[in-house]
Structure formats: structure tokens, C-alpha cells
Design a protein around this motif. Structure first.
Motif, PDB file in Angstrom:
ATOM      1  N   VAL A  14      11.887 -71.965  54.034  1.00  0.00           N
ATOM      2  CA  VAL A  14      11.498 -71.931  52.505  1.00  0.00           C
ATOM      3  C   VAL A  14      12.619 -72.798  52.016  1.00  0.00           C
ATOM      4  O   VAL A  14      13.623 -72.894  52.033  1.00  0.00           O
ATOM      5  CB  VAL A  14      11.574 -70.637  52.196  1.00  0.00           C
ATOM      6  CG1 VAL A  14      11.462 -70.683  50.655  1.00  0.00           C
ATOM      7  CG2 VAL A  14      10.723 -69.530  52.664  1.00  0.00           C
ATOM      8  N   VAL A  67      10.331 -72.199  44.536  1.00  0.00           N
ATOM      9  CA  VAL A  67       9.726 -72.635  46.123  1.00  0.00           C
ATOM     10  C   VAL A  67       8.965 -73.872  45.973  1.00  0.00           C
ATOM     11  O   VAL A  67       8.207 -74.097  45.090  1.00  0.00           O
ATOM     12  CB  VAL A  67       8.955 -71.572  46.702  1.00  0.00           C
ATOM     13  CG1 VAL A  67       8.518 -71.763  47.923  1.00  0.00           C
ATOM     14  CG2 VAL A  67       9.792 -70.195  46.683  1.00  0.00           C
ATOM     15  N   ARG A  89       7.121 -73.770  52.011  1.00  0.00           N
ATOM     16  CA  ARG A  89       7.371 -72.778  53.070  1.00  0.00           C
ATOM     17  C   ARG A  89       6.476 -72.975  54.290  1.00  0.00           C
ATOM     18  O   ARG A  89       5.403 -73.534  54.226  1.00  0.00           O
ATOM     19  CB  ARG A  89       7.224 -71.458  52.442  1.00  0.00           C
ATOM     20  CG  ARG A  89       5.664 -71.119  52.182  1.00  0.00           C
ATOM     21  CD  ARG A  89       5.636 -69.573  51.907  1.00  0.00           C
ATOM     22  NE  ARG A  89       6.092 -69.280  50.582  1.00  0.00           N
ATOM     23  CZ  ARG A  89       6.993 -68.420  50.408  1.00  0.00           C
ATOM     24  NH1 ARG A  89       7.492 -67.742  51.590  1.00  0.00           N
ATOM     25  NH2 ARG A  89       7.490 -67.925  49.543  1.00  0.00           N
ATOM     26  N   GLU A 147       2.679 -75.751  51.783  1.00  0.00           N
ATOM     27  CA  GLU A 147       2.434 -74.580  52.648  1.00  0.00           C
ATOM     28  C   GLU A 147       1.960 -74.668  53.963  1.00  0.00           C
ATOM     29  O   GLU A 147       0.771 -75.158  53.912  1.00  0.00           O
ATOM     30  CB  GLU A 147       1.685 -73.320  51.998  1.00  0.00           C
ATOM     31  CG  GLU A 147       2.041 -72.123  52.724  1.00  0.00           C
ATOM     32  CD  GLU A 147       1.402 -70.647  51.782  1.00  0.00           C
ATOM     33  OE1 GLU A 147       1.469 -69.690  52.298  1.00  0.00           O
ATOM     34  OE2 GLU A 147       1.044 -70.972  50.608  1.00  0.00           O
TER      35      GLU A 147
END
Length: 613
Positions: free
Chosen positions: A134, A142, A145, A184
Motif C-alpha cells: 500500500v 492511499v 495498493r 489498484e
């Protein structure tokens, strides 16, 4: 999941945004959390001043996590002067700070690590597996990730070629002020378990001590115990509960216990888990993994790590250790063991004893009567550098032995769980005086430098042999596998030239193999399957012994049928993009054989091609 974990996890999920330098106004920092290392030093996410912080979730026993430690170390070193900090977190309720520190030292990890027994980092960042990365910015938002790279097609299934370094790419984009192109990705690894209170066993429930432990003892503990090939032990309730979900998944996918052939009454030593035993594991997990009464447990197994067949007549050992580097593709190395025999001997059994079972994946064994392997080993020694990452006796190869071996000298192979077996009385393999034993060893990487000194035990016949044991190769010959061909079928038939008796079968393909099957048609009989590997895996090549020897009269037709996948969709394809592949011993070549371990009064000189070609 407890309520105290749910709210921060939702906050973390909302914090994930598909942008880089330009954050939407709704982006929020993750929930604050802090960790303390073994020396009492505190680390708080809110205090981080780096441009970007990589939080890498790790596990002490997960092989994928450990395998990625050198890669994460390179990221930490490469980006340290660019304003990027890396921190490792072990979110296991049973992992102590001291264990995390010792683990980092053992693997030479260049960044700080912390144990998170309370799983506050899990609540804040919501990782699912180890390893998982992360990336947080200076506002603790964030920005990325997921996986570190695309080196795995599935859990514990590495790709032949890494094509995308996701974590490094995300950092490069962020440092350049760009949006993260793929913020992601799905990380593959070992599940992160959340500590929960296990329910008491209901009446009639499946419990660990009474029902699960006998299954583990019968089918798992030979490898899953300290010092053996299994990446984690399965001896106690705590160990089994920790890895229960992963065990059920691996069993359901038929990856564990490792047994590749389709159900076959002809084969001995089957390791696949019976359906009833698999059901026990499934029910135990579904019922919350109750421990039950320790009084119901069977006695612990006592493992005898001495030679299976007693002390060998000859034990061969390398002059020094083989050193296997921490990272890189799997390493294939041929070790040469001079026998220095002054007279011929008849061999009736061979036992391989890995010095380090964690890194020795499997072996292929050969008698070299020509001195070729010894010559190759000498040439490698002359060129060797003591600073080589992979070093020691022997010579590195991609496939095979680096030369075409004499098939009469093939000694079979070894894989974890395989036990040596004596040849029938009167049958033996001739070991000429002055010959060598050459062992091709497939070494796995573990994420840290390892050493191994494998030994070879030879058992000699007590009486002169009446029949010679040798290898009869049933070849699936082909000219070329076209680039992009997803279902390339090879189907070849051969007729035996004299009577023979079969004792073992060894299928062999390279990385493009999908499936392989050997058929036999005895004179006057219908064709039948002797062995079928429905999902070929180069990492699990084994020798399969027959329960009873099979007589093959002269004129028996042997047919090998195999399928290859040379498409870009094949994660094992060593060429990207795919290229035309021909028959050969190199990694980028292919092979298609089923070697038969046979005996005959004479020597089976040849197989005659028959059928359509």
C-alpha cells in the motif's frame, strides 16, 4: 469482522482513488495507527514525512512473502533518495516484534519492520494477503495498493516472465507528478487471518484433535514440519487453524498434496487427498475450526530421517555446499558424483537425501558412463567466480544435463514424499566401473541465500542380475509448435521390438505442456491408458511406480498424446511474445516423452514408429 475493524476499513476503502498527483477533494487520509518495534521504537503513520510511504504486508512463513523480500529491498534502496520510505508489517496475531526483527535480519531486509499483533494496520489499510503493498502520500492518502509485480499467475504459481513491475511503476508515476495508471491491482499470496474467538465444539462437530489431525498426519506432515519442504508446519492446532483456509483452497484446486496423475489403479504411492478427508477439512473450517478435546488426538508421529532402506552400500556426497541465491528464477544445477568403482556393480535402489529440503524441489538422476558431465563440471569450475550468486560444485543448466544421456543409465527421479523402492529380485541397473552419478537438481528460491549438500545412497544387488533395467523413451516427436497456437496436439505411436516388463513411468515436457497421456495396446487387446497428467506442471515432474509390474509382449503399441499451449495467455510461456518452438533441451525449446523403466532379458534396442505421422 469486529465493529472496531469495520469502520476504519471502510475509511481505507474510500481513500483509494484512481489518481496520482491530482487528488479529488473527497480523498481522506487513512485512520491513524502506530506500531512499535522490538527495541521499543514507535512508528506512527501520521508522523511520516516522506513523499510516499510503502507499507508492505508480510508473513513469517508465507513463501510468496519471503520470496518478494529481496525485491522489496531493492525498491527501498532504489527509491530511498527520492523521498520514498518502505516499512514492513507482519499482521499475524502470533508474530512477535522479536520474531519480525529476527526474520528481517535473516533475510537481510534493509527497511524497518514491525509486528502488528493487534492488526491495527489491517483495520486501517484493509490488506487481504501477504505480500501486499500500500502506497501512502505525505497526507496519508492511499495512492496505490496491490501486488508488487505480475510474477505470479495464481497463488504459488510463478509466471515464466515478469512483464509489469506494478509497485515500481506506481512510484515512478507518483514521483513524476502523474496519475497512477493502475492504482489498484489484485495481490496474490497467503490470506491475512483476523484473530477471532473460536466457537466451542458443538455436539457431533468436526474437531481438530479427533478428526483433522489424523488427516494431517496421514497426508501432510511428511512435508509440513520443521526443516522439510512444506513452507509452514501443520503439527498443532494453532498452526492448522492459521493456514486452514489456504489448505482447503489448495486441496480443492488439487494442488495439494502434490499428485498430478488422474485417478489410476495402476500407480503406487498416490498422495492425493481422498474425498472423505477433504470433506473433513471443509467441514472443520465451515464450523469455525473448533479445537475439541486434546485427549482425542492420536499420538504424534515419529519421523525417521535416516536412510529409508537402511544404510546404503555406497553414499556419495558433494565436496562442498551449493549456494542458492535469494532471488531470481528457479535454479537448475547438475552435480557430478564420481563413484571411483574398480569393478562393475548392479544397482537395485537409489535414495536421494536433500541437505536442505526447503530448496530442493526435485531431482533427475543419471549414470554417466562417458565422463561428459564430469568434463562440463570441470569447465564450469574453471570459469567460476567466488562472488557468483549461485555457486558451488556442479554446473548450471536450463533443462536436462547439457548433453544427450545414454538412456540405459537413467536412474529415475526424486520429489518430496517419494520413497525409494527396491527393484524386483533378479533385476538391476548396471553401474560400470569408473562411471559417475549425475544429478540434476531443481532448486527453489526462498528469498534468502540458502546452502545445500544433497547426498546419494546406492544399494547394490546381493546376487548377479538376470535382467537389465533400463529406460525406454516413448517420444512424441514434432517439427515445430507455431507461435500463438493454444492447442497444439502431438500424437505418436511406436511398436516394441521384444518382450519387456514395465515398473515405472516418467512423463517429461517443458513449460508449454498442458497435458500428456501414455496408452498401451497389447497384442490382441484393446488400447488402455497407463498414465495421464491432465494438468501438466513442469515444477512437479516425478517418477511414478506401478503397483505391479506390467508385461509388454513384443509387438505392443505404445502411444503418447500431448497438448502444448504456445499462446500469450499461457503464464508459463518463456517467450513474450510467443515464438516458434522446436524440439530441444533448452528452456525455450520443448520435449514430449514418457520414459518407461523396463527390464528385459536382452536390451530393448528400439521402438518402431507406427500409425499416422
Amino acid at each position: 469482522m469486529p465493529l472496531r475493524f469495520i469502520v476504519p476499513a471502510l475509511v481505507a476503502a474510500l481513500a483509494l482513488v484512481p489518481s496520482g498527483a491530482a487528488r479529488p477533494a473527497a480523498a481522506k487520509p487513512v485512520a491513524a495507527f502506530s506500531l512499535t518495534d522490538a527495541g521499543g521504537k514507535k512508528w506512527a503513520v501520521a508522523d511520516q514525512k516522506a513523499k510516499f510511504t510503502v507499507v508492505a504486508f508480510l508473513a513469517l512463513e508465507c513463501p510468496m512473502s519471503n520470496g518478494y523480500l529481496p525485491v522489496l529491498g531493492e525498491v527501498a534502496t532504489k527509491y530511498a533518495d527520492k523521498g520514498v520510505a518502505v516499512v514492513g508489517v507482519f499482521p499475524d496475531p502470533d508474530a512477535t516484534a522479536a520474531q519480525a526483527t529476527a526474520h528481517a535480519k535473516e533475510y537481510k531486509v534493509p527497511f524497518p519492520v514491525f509486528a502488528d499483533r493487534e492488526q491495527v494496520s489491517v483495520a486501517a489499510l484493509a490488506p487481504k494477503v501477504t505480500p501486499e503493498a500500500v502506497v501512502l502520500d505525505e497526507k496519508q492518502v492511499v495512492r496505490y495498493r496491490g501486488r508488487i509485480d505480475d510474477g505470479f499467475a495464481a497463488r504459488l504459481k510463478p509466471r515464466a516472465v515478469v512483464t509489469r513491475h506494478d509497485l515500481a511503476l506506481a512510484l515512478d508515476e507518483l514521483l513524476a507528478g502523474k496519475a497512477v495508471s493502475e492504482p489498484e491491482t489484485k495481490a496474490l499470496g497467503c490470506p491475512i487471518s483476523v484473530a477471532e474467538v473460536k466457537p466451542a465444539a458443538a455436539a457431533g462437530a468436526v474437531t481438530f484433535h479427533k478428526d483433522v489431525l489424523p488427516v494431517l498426519q496421514s497426508h501432510c506432515q511428511s512435508c509440513h514440519r520443521p526443516g522439510q519442504a512444506g513452507p509452514f508446519p501443520l503439527l498443532t492446532y494453532k498452526q492448522a487453524a492459521k493456514w486452514a483456509d489456504l489448505c482447503v483452497e489448495e486441496v480443492a484446486a488439487k494442488r495439494m498434496p502434490p499428485w498430478k496423475p488422474a485417478p489410476n489403479a495402476l500407480l503406487a504411492g498416490e498422495r492425493s487427498l481422498p474425498p472423505a478427508a477433504a470433506k473433513v477439512l471443509e467441514q472443520w473450517v465451515a464450523q469455525g475450526m473448533p479445537e475439541g478435546d486434546p485427549k482425542d488426538a492420536p499420538a504424534p508421529l515419529k519421523f525417521d530421517d535416516t536412510w529409508t532402506l537402511g544404510e546404503p552400500d555406497m553414499v556419495l556426497e558433494a565436496s562442498s555446499d551449493v549456494t542458492v541465491a535469494a532471488k531470481g528464477p528457479d535454479h537448475f544445477r547438475v552435480l557430478v558424483f564420481p563413484t571411483n568403482l574398480t569393478e562393475d556393480k548392479d544397482v537395485v535402489a537409489v535414495e536421494i537425501r536433500p541437505g536442505n529440503p526447503k530448496v530442493v524441489h526435485h531431482t533427475v538422476n543419471l549414470i554417466d558412463r562417458t565422463g561428459t558431465a564430469r568434463k562440463l563440471q570441470g569447465q564450469a569450475a574453471a570459469k567460476a567466480d567466488p562472488t557468483d550468486a549461485d555457486r558451488g560444485p556442479g554446473y548450471a543448466v536450463k533443462m536436462g544435463f547439457g548433453f544427450v544421456p545414454d538412456r540405459s543409465g537413467i536412474l529415475g527421479g526424486w520429489a518430496p514424499g517419494m520413497l525409494p523402492k527396491l527393484l524386483p529380485d533378479g533385476v538391476a541397473i548396471r553401474l560400470p566401473k569408473g562411471s559417475d552419478i549425475a544429478i540434476q537438481i531443481h532448486y527453489h528460491r526462498t528469498g534468502k541465500e540458502e546452502t545445500d549438500r544433497t547426498r546419494v545412497g546406492l544399494y547394490f544387488a546381493k546376487r548377479p542380475a538376470k535382467e537389465r533395467f533400463s529406460s525406454l523413451p516413448v517420444a512424441g516427436l514434432f517439427w515445430a509448435i507455431p507461435a500463438g497456437q493454444k492447442e497444439y496436439v502431438v500424437d505418436r505411436s511406436w511398436r516394441t521390438t521384444e518382450d519387456a516388463t514395465v515398473y515405472r513411468l516418467i512423463p517429461h515436457m517443458h513449460l508449454l505442456g498442458k497435458d500428456i497421456e501414455l496408452f498401451a495396446t497389447l497384442p490382441g487387446e484393446k488400447e488402455r491408458s497407463l498414465i495421464r497428467i491432465p494438468v501438466w506442471d513442469y515444477n512437479w515432474q516425478e517418477q511414478y511406480d506401478l503397483k505391479e509390474p506390467l508385461k509388454l509382449p513384443q509387438g505392443t503399441v505404445l502411444r503418447v498424446r500431448a497438448t502444448f499451449d504456445n499462446s500469450a495467455e499461457n503464464p508459463n510461456n518463456p517467450s513474450s511474445p510467443p515464438k516458434v518452438v522446436r524440439l530441444g533441451e533448452q528452456t525455450t525449446d520443448e520435449m514430449c516423452f514418457v520414459f518407461l523403466g523396463v527390464s528385459s532379458a536382452g536390451f530393448p534396442q528400439a521402438l518402431i514408429p507406427t500409425g499416422k505421422w
